[in-house]
Design a protein around this motif. Sequence first.
Motif, PDB file in Angstrom:
ATOM      1  N   TYR A  63      -9.918  18.691  15.782  1.00 38.95           N
ATOM      2  CA  TYR A  63      -9.141  18.773  17.035  1.00 38.95           C
ATOM      3  C   TYR A  63      -9.785  19.218  18.170  1.00 38.95           C
ATOM      4  CZ  TYR A  63      -7.456  23.438  15.989  1.00 38.95           C
ATOM      5  OH  TYR A  63      -7.191  24.852  15.408  1.00 38.95           O
ATOM      6  N   GLY A  64      -9.597  18.747  19.440  1.00 35.98           N
ATOM      7  CA  GLY A  64     -10.070  19.285  20.626  1.00 35.98           C
ATOM      8  C   GLY A  64      -8.585  20.059  21.482  1.00 35.98           C
ATOM      9  N   PRO A  65      -9.135  20.361  22.540  1.00 40.37           N
ATOM     10  CA  PRO A  65      -7.912  20.917  23.262  1.00 40.37           C
ATOM     11  C   PRO A  65      -6.891  19.757  23.647  1.00 40.37           C
ATOM     12  CG  PRO A  65      -9.872  20.371  24.850  1.00 40.37           C
ATOM     13  CD  PRO A  65     -10.193  20.406  23.359  1.00 40.37           C
ATOM     14  N   GLY A  66      -5.456  20.080  23.951  1.00 45.52           N
ATOM     15  CA  GLY A  66      -4.535  19.040  24.297  1.00 45.52           C
ATOM     16  C   GLY A  66      -3.194  20.059  24.447  1.00 45.52           C
ATOM     17  N   TRP A  67      -2.113  19.190  24.150  1.00 41.34           N
ATOM     18  CA  TRP A  67      -0.823  19.716  24.428  1.00 41.34           C
ATOM     19  C   TRP A  67       0.051  19.523  23.064  1.00 41.34           C
ATOM     20  CZ3 TRP A  67       0.912  21.942  28.964  1.00 41.34           C
ATOM     21  CH2 TRP A  67       0.207  21.788  29.856  1.00 41.34           C
ATOM     22  N   GLN A  68       0.547  20.731  22.794  1.00 38.40           N
ATOM     23  CA  GLN A  68       1.208  20.748  21.425  1.00 38.40           C
ATOM     24  C   GLN A  68       2.983  20.848  22.131  1.00 38.40           C
ATOM     25  OE1 GLN A  68      -0.670  20.664  18.540  1.00 38.40           O
ATOM     26  NE2 GLN A  68       1.086  19.664  18.071  1.00 38.40           N
ATOM     27  N   GLY A  69       3.576  19.909  22.239  1.00 26.68           N
ATOM     28  CA  GLY A  69       4.702  19.928  22.864  1.00 26.68           C
ATOM     29  C   GLY A  69       4.373  20.226  24.452  1.00 26.68           C
ATOM     30  N   SER A  70       5.260  21.441  24.733  1.00 23.41           N
ATOM     31  CA  SER A  70       4.802  21.824  26.291  1.00 23.41           C
ATOM     32  C   SER A  70       3.823  22.761  26.504  1.00 23.41           C
ATOM     33  CB  SER A  70       6.342  22.262  26.898  1.00 23.41           C
ATOM     34  OG  SER A  70       6.746  23.514  26.078  1.00 23.41           O
ATOM     35  N   ASP A  71       3.144  23.246  25.371  1.00 26.10           N
ATOM     36  CA  ASP A  71       2.266  24.158  25.238  1.00 26.10           C
ATOM     37  C   ASP A  71       0.954  23.596  25.268  1.00 26.10           C
ATOM     38  OD1 ASP A  71       4.009  26.362  25.140  1.00 26.10           O
ATOM     39  OD2 ASP A  71       4.257  26.082  22.873  1.00 26.10           O
ATOM     40  N   LYS A  72      -0.207  23.965  26.289  1.00 27.69           N
ATOM     41  CA  LYS A  72      -1.480  23.624  26.192  1.00 27.69           C
ATOM     42  C   LYS A  72      -2.275  24.413  25.291  1.00 27.69           C
ATOM     43  CE  LYS A  72      -5.432  22.606  29.471  1.00 27.69           C
ATOM     44  NZ  LYS A  72      -5.304  21.420  28.839  1.00 27.69           N
ATOM     45  N   HIS A 105       0.791  -1.152  -0.003  1.00 25.52           N
ATOM     46  CA  HIS A 105      -0.050   0.031  -0.112  1.00 25.52           C
ATOM     47  C   HIS A 105       0.892   1.111  -0.075  1.00 25.52           C
ATOM     48  CE1 HIS A 105       0.803  -0.307   4.145  1.00 25.52           C
ATOM     49  NE2 HIS A 105       0.514   0.985   4.540  1.00 25.52           N
ATOM     50  N   VAL A 106       0.319   2.339  -0.121  1.00 24.69           N
ATOM     51  CA  VAL A 106       0.833   3.640  -0.299  1.00 24.69           C
ATOM     52  C   VAL A 106       0.284   4.399   0.676  1.00 24.69           C
ATOM     53  CG1 VAL A 106       1.688   5.502  -1.738  1.00 24.69           C
ATOM     54  CG2 VAL A 106       1.621   3.125  -2.752  1.00 24.69           C
ATOM     55  N   GLN A 107       0.987   5.261   1.619  1.00 22.64           N
ATOM     56  CA  GLN A 107       0.281   6.367   2.336  1.00 22.64           C
ATOM     57  C   GLN A 107       1.101   7.717   1.961  1.00 22.64           C
ATOM     58  OE1 GLN A 107       0.905   5.548   6.772  1.00 22.64           O
ATOM     59  NE2 GLN A 107       0.670   3.328   6.431  1.00 22.64           N
ATOM     60  N   ILE A 108       0.351   8.488   1.756  1.00 21.14           N
ATOM     61  CA  ILE A 108       0.697  10.117   1.661  1.00 21.14           C
ATOM     62  C   ILE A 108       0.095  10.794   2.634  1.00 21.14           C
ATOM     63  CG2 ILE A 108       0.647  11.886   0.092  1.00 21.14           C
ATOM     64  CD1 ILE A 108       0.048   9.947  -2.344  1.00 21.14           C
ATOM     65  N   THR A 109       0.902  11.650   3.504  1.00 22.84           N
ATOM     66  CA  THR A 109       0.569  12.288   4.647  1.00 22.84           C
ATOM     67  C   THR A 109       0.896  13.812   4.674  1.00 22.84           C
ATOM     68  OG1 THR A 109       0.640  10.293   6.052  1.00 22.84           O
ATOM     69  CG2 THR A 109       0.965  12.499   7.254  1.00 22.84           C
ATOM     70  N   MET A 110       0.130  14.475   5.035  1.00 21.30           N
ATOM     71  CA  MET A 110       0.653  16.124   5.146  1.00 21.30           C
ATOM     72  C   MET A 110       0.049  16.456   6.314  1.00 21.30           C
ATOM     73  SD  MET A 110      -0.130  19.481   3.058  1.00 21.30           S
ATOM     74  CE  MET A 110      -0.053  21.230   3.951  1.00 21.30           C
ATOM     75  N   ALA A 111       0.897  16.458   7.440  1.00 24.97           N
ATOM     76  CA  ALA A 111       0.429  16.727   9.074  1.00 24.97           C
ATOM     77  C   ALA A 111       1.159  18.109   9.129  1.00 24.97           C
ATOM     78  CB  ALA A 111       1.015  15.489   9.897  1.00 24.97           C
ATOM     79  N   GLU A 112       0.248  18.884  10.113  1.00 24.99           N
ATOM     80  CA  GLU A 112       0.716  20.390  10.487  1.00 24.99           C
ATOM     81  C   GLU A 112       0.471  20.150  12.150  1.00 24.99           C
ATOM     82  OE1 GLU A 112      -0.034  23.574   7.855  1.00 24.99           O
ATOM     83  OE2 GLU A 112      -1.881  22.376   7.448  1.00 24.99           O
ATOM     84  N   ASP A 113       1.497  20.919  12.822  1.00 26.78           N
ATOM     85  CA  ASP A 113       1.177  20.813  14.190  1.00 26.78           C
ATOM     86  C   ASP A 113       0.692  22.229  14.729  1.00 26.78           C
ATOM     87  OD1 ASP A 113       3.415  22.606  13.635  1.00 26.78           O
ATOM     88  OD2 ASP A 113       4.793  21.437  14.664  1.00 26.78           O
ATOM     89  N   ILE A 114       0.285  22.950  13.743  1.00 26.38           N
ATOM     90  CA  ILE A 114      -0.290  24.343  14.188  1.00 26.38           C
ATOM     91  C   ILE A 114      -1.881  24.170  13.985  1.00 26.38           C
ATOM     92  CG2 ILE A 114       1.633  25.557  13.442  1.00 26.38           C
ATOM     93  CD1 ILE A 114       0.028  26.147  10.928  1.00 26.38           C
ATOM     94  N   GLY A 115      -2.390  25.019  14.701  1.00 28.75           N
ATOM     95  CA  GLY A 115      -3.767  25.056  14.722  1.00 28.75           C
ATOM     96  C   GLY A 115      -4.428  26.280  13.668  1.00 28.75           C
ATOM     97  N   LEU A 116      -5.782  26.599  13.834  1.00 25.58           N
ATOM     98  CA  LEU A 116      -6.315  27.494  12.773  1.00 25.58           C
ATOM     99  C   LEU A 116      -6.592  28.737  13.414  1.00 25.58           C
ATOM    100  CD1 LEU A 116      -8.835  24.920  11.213  1.00 25.58           C
ATOM    101  CD2 LEU A 116      -6.989  26.213  10.043  1.00 25.58           C
ATOM    102  N   GLY A 117      -5.940  29.321  14.544  1.00 26.01           N
ATOM    103  CA  GLY A 117      -6.004  30.645  15.056  1.00 26.01           C
ATOM    104  C   GLY A 117      -5.942  31.864  14.058  1.00 26.01           C
ATOM    105  N   GLY A 118      -7.040  32.500  14.168  1.00 27.13           N
ATOM    106  CA  GLY A 118      -7.043  33.642  13.114  1.00 27.13           C
ATOM    107  C   GLY A 118      -7.657  33.433  11.467  1.00 27.13           C
ATOM    108  N   ARG A 119      -7.743  32.136  11.373  1.00 27.33           N
ATOM    109  CA  ARG A 119      -8.141  31.661   9.929  1.00 27.33           C
ATOM    110  C   ARG A 119      -9.300  31.322   9.745  1.00 27.33           C
ATOM    111  NH1 ARG A 119      -4.579  27.562   7.376  1.00 27.33           N
ATOM    112  NH2 ARG A 119      -5.395  28.329   5.463  1.00 27.33           N
ATOM    113  N   ALA A 120     -10.167  31.544  10.600  1.00 23.09           N
ATOM    114  CA  ALA A 120     -11.689  31.063  10.646  1.00 23.09           C
ATOM    115  C   ALA A 120     -12.365  31.504   9.438  1.00 23.09           C
ATOM    116  CB  ALA A 120     -12.394  31.328  11.914  1.00 23.09           C
ATOM    117  N   GLY A 121     -12.278  32.660   9.040  1.00 28.19           N
ATOM    118  CA  GLY A 121     -12.868  33.234   7.748  1.00 28.19           C
ATOM    119  C   GLY A 121     -12.556  32.534   6.543  1.00 28.19           C
ATOM    120  N   TYR A 122     -11.285  32.090   6.500  1.00 26.19           N
ATOM    121  CA  TYR A 122     -11.028  31.175   4.976  1.00 26.19           C
ATOM    122  C   TYR A 122     -11.300  29.722   5.330  1.00 26.19           C
ATOM    123  CZ  TYR A 122      -8.244  28.172   2.251  1.00 26.19           C
ATOM    124  OH  TYR A 122      -7.524  27.152   1.534  1.00 26.19           O
ATOM    125  N   TYR A 123     -11.254  29.182   6.472  1.00 29.02           N
ATOM    126  CA  TYR A 123     -11.194  27.692   6.530  1.00 29.02           C
ATOM    127  C   TYR A 123     -12.394  27.018   7.034  1.00 29.02           C
ATOM    128  CZ  TYR A 123      -8.910  23.121   7.591  1.00 29.02           C
ATOM    129  OH  TYR A 123      -8.723  21.863   7.683  1.00 29.02           O
TER     130      TYR A 123
END
Length: 517
Positions: A318-327, A240-258
């Motif tokens: 995504y719900g709340p959680g920890w991104q590295g050491s940041d809540k 099989h083939v897996q194609i992944t694009m993962a981001e560790d950032i959220g959408l703060g400030g981009r609600a109007g677009y997203y």
Amino acid sequence: MTSRNPQHDGTDWTNPLRDPRDKRLARIAGPCSLIIFGVTGDLARKKLMPAVYDLANRGLLPPSFALVGFARRDWDHEDFAKIVHDAVRDHARTGFREEVWERLSEGFRFVQGAFDDDDAFDRLKDTLARLDTERGTDGNHAFYLSIPPKAFPTVLEQLHRVGLAAGDDEHWRRVVIEKPFGHDLQSAKELNAIVNRVFPESSVFRIDHYLGKETVQNILALRFANQLFDPLWSSHYIDHVQITMAEDIGLGGRAGYYDGIGAARDVIQNHLLQLMALVAMEEPISFEPKQLQAEKIKVLAATRNIEPLAENSARGQYGPGWQGSDKVPGLIDEDGFAADSITETYAAIALEVDSRRWAGVPFYLRTGKRLGRRVTEIALVFKRAPHLPFDKTMTEELSQNALVIRVQPDEGITLRFGSKVPASSMEVRDVNMDFSYGTAFTEASPEAYERLILDVLLGEPSLFPVNEEVELSWQILDPVLDHWAADGKPDTYESGTWGPASAEEMMTRTGRSWRRP
């Protein structure tokens, strides 16, 4: 002495994927101008303006080049030059050189006005006519629509009204369009019809910046320049083939677009399906644009969703959680998102390509925000060896061989295979053989927008999806979107993890699992 005559040195001078850093093959644009609509936006500031400077700094723009900004701001030419200067200082890849800047900035112009302002487009026409005379841009103009799709009809009609869209045998006019290319198949067809009423398809360049990345283009070199891989590149050996694009950032400030677009429309419809087409396509007759596009179209036309969609697709928010050491907060806690928003920030689908080469091989495409780390990769996972002549004491649990193409970050290629542990006994473990662009080559790779803008100015559309590719991509994705629309709210996953439980279940049903990049 080796001949530099292209008829005698064996070099393919028509190859649009050749490296512009090779001075012998340097692709230098001819006299022209680039007009940016939406010049006050982040894309122009962080990507387009720096890319123009980097091209000039590498000697790939002619002395007779001009950059024109169009916006509602109350700026004059000097104000615009200051904006470009700051963008270059902050975001250019190459070092700042005063002599390059002075020569480039002489061709900067700014036109103030709104998209529905007839007088502004009349001034734009006059500005370009003066540039043709004063700067020598020779009637060649590329219009970059870094604006929302809803504004396309107005701008295109204005360009048509003042006669700026029509080229001729000696002078070209081109239009550059940023994604999204519609929000479903019907809207994509309508958008394409609007654009093609003003510009012929041969003059339309739809930007997918992923296709300008060095590693993405290296897929073609990896496949077609090496006899090593071609015999293995099929269902005979690939599980099989897996194609992944993962981001560790959220959408703060981009609600109007997203909000209302979501991960599948934002990434899978364009970036990931294009990557899949490059992985699955047959060898083209040549690297001429029409040949590359024809092979990608064959793949997309043969691609279907694996049914049932309830078991072979997954989405999450995504719900709340920890991104590295940041809540970090969940999506619905961010500004602009309603508590009942059904916009997915994670999407995964399973596809199959109905061809002799790929029959029976699932392609798993996934993308998401607030995942474990930022990574884009293509993993070809091979079938297990049919027989292992080792007893249980000789091996750990060996995973499957895999060829992994890392698109970002740390661009390169990794091959995973089993190897004997140094010792007197036979013990086998997984090891990785790694190739990294950063250590293998002394020159830094150009940014994607550098290559893509240069291709626009040169009229080389190899890396740009055409109408049919866009519409076939929506044809693949629309059934999944319709299924999700009837299925209620997406599952929630904790920020910093690798997606919802439904995505894991999607794989475990088949005895497979997602890679942890």
